[in-house]
Design a protein around this motif. Sequence first.
Motif, short mmCIF file in Angstrom:
data_model
loop_
_atom_site.label_atom_id
_atom_site.label_comp_id
_atom_site.label_asym_id
_atom_site.label_seq_id
_atom_site.Cartn_x
_atom_site.Cartn_y
_atom_site.Cartn_z
N HIS A 186 -6.32 9.05 4.15
CA HIS A 186 -4.97 8.88 4.77
C HIS A 186 -4.77 7.66 5.94
CE1 HIS A 186 -7.46 10.72 8.38
NE2 HIS A 186 -5.99 10.23 9.09
N GLY A 213 1.76 6.97 -1.72
CA GLY A 213 2.37 7.64 -1.03
C GLY A 213 1.83 6.61 0.05
N SER A 214 0.80 5.59 0.63
CA SER A 214 0.34 5.26 1.89
C SER A 214 0.69 4.50 2.09
CB SER A 214 -0.87 5.06 1.38
OG SER A 214 -1.90 6.30 1.20
N HIS A 252 -4.55 16.42 -3.34
CA HIS A 252 -3.91 16.24 -2.26
C HIS A 252 -4.03 17.28 -1.09
CE1 HIS A 252 0.68 15.83 -1.16
NE2 HIS A 252 0.12 15.02 -0.59
N HIS A 285 0.66 12.08 3.00
CA HIS A 285 -0.26 11.88 2.23
C HIS A 285 -1.36 12.39 1.67
CE1 HIS A 285 0.04 8.98 4.67
NE2 HIS A 285 -1.33 8.45 4.24
#
Length: 465
Positions: free
Chosen positions: A55, A80-81, A107, A114
Amino acid sequence: MVQIVTIETSSLGDRSYLAHDAEVAVVVDPQRDIDRVQALAAELGVRVSHVLETHVHNDYVTGGLELAQATDATYVLPAGSDVEFEHTSVADGAVLEVGGMRVRVLHTPGHTHHHVSYVLADTGGGVRAVFTGGSMLYGATGRTDLVSPDDTVALSHAQYRSVRRLAAELPDEAAVMPTHGFGSFCSATPTSGDASTIGEQARVNPALTLAEQDYVDTLLAGLDAYPAYYAHMGPINRRGAAPVDLSPPEPVEPAELRRRIEAGEWVVDLRDRTAFAAGHLAGSLGFELSINFVTYLGWLYRYGTPLTLIGETPEQVAEARRELVRIGIDEIAGAATGDIETLADGRPLRSYPVTDFAGLAKAREQGPVQVLDARRNDERARGYVAGSQHIPLHELADRIDEVPRGEVWVYCGSGYRASIAASVLDGPGRHVVLINDSYDAANAAGLEDERPTEGPSASTRRSPR
């Protein structure tokens, strides 16, 4: 044969990992000072081919981007980072083939939206471990309030389901390899142990032993303050940190040290807390270079303020610099080393006494004593010295006028935070006494009032540091 080597960063309560098949390696969640990873890879004779992030980190500046560039490795982040540099984005179910290793992406939202975990298997399919980042920790889970207050409850429910998914999909014998949880404020509640498996966590992890709402309620009750420097970490990591600089700071002469203190700059003394108490430059701040140094300096420091270090040796300054770059404090205005009397340049040193809780009990026999508790709210809720004033260390600079003038005795959980608080308070009009003792001794000395105070309920988070 797949092997995993742990790289500890105990000062931040974090771990990084290097997994290899004797030829190529993947590195998971590396710290900013990548020379440790490079030295390990060289020692093992392996080539780093992939750098993986579980993450975008909130508690340290990652070394992932620089390590990937330095080793010509593929830099992998979760979809989505929202980072601003080139990388390989992976989503749930993606598989990375790396030599004799296979890495599957799961996930696991909760710590962030994310967040992913990486399941490590050999090419035959045998699962060896799962790198869980801030999801499943040892006997706990990652905190869920670092994204936004509006997201905390939803992320807490997501965290519960993510940990349950890990337990459902992975074999009991799979090793659990978290990034956070060894004293890190990224854990929601205290962690326990130095190693674990999926099977063991099924028996002890609250996300696997409690009903969902009970788990969420417990997690939310355990969320207390976290270091202020966290606000800077996400933006740096999304932007991409500059190459790390561990070069020695410029030397500073005694007269310049005094000028900087008088100008309101931060001049931080790295020596032992008792040495600082025995004699220090007036206006300097005492942050003993120990396991808690970077957490609490980062918590109190205002980013961008000129920072000068005082150390006994160049090696002490170098160690402090390494710690500071891990949280993005790159600009060190200079450093002075040597005997504190010499650095005082003829000016008188300030000092204050050091005692323990037995000493406080003895002093109270002679009359009233002003006492300041520098611990967090959650610690205070479990008991405190009767009649003491409570201002958590991280609030002290903004609330210093609330501390009466005259003599004030300062305590915390171990003496470390009290020593910082004492250095903040030390100055004309105040006579500080440092209680350098474990809080457990307060009860033995007959000082503790166990009635709860205002603030969070008495849920434990981690051992006082």
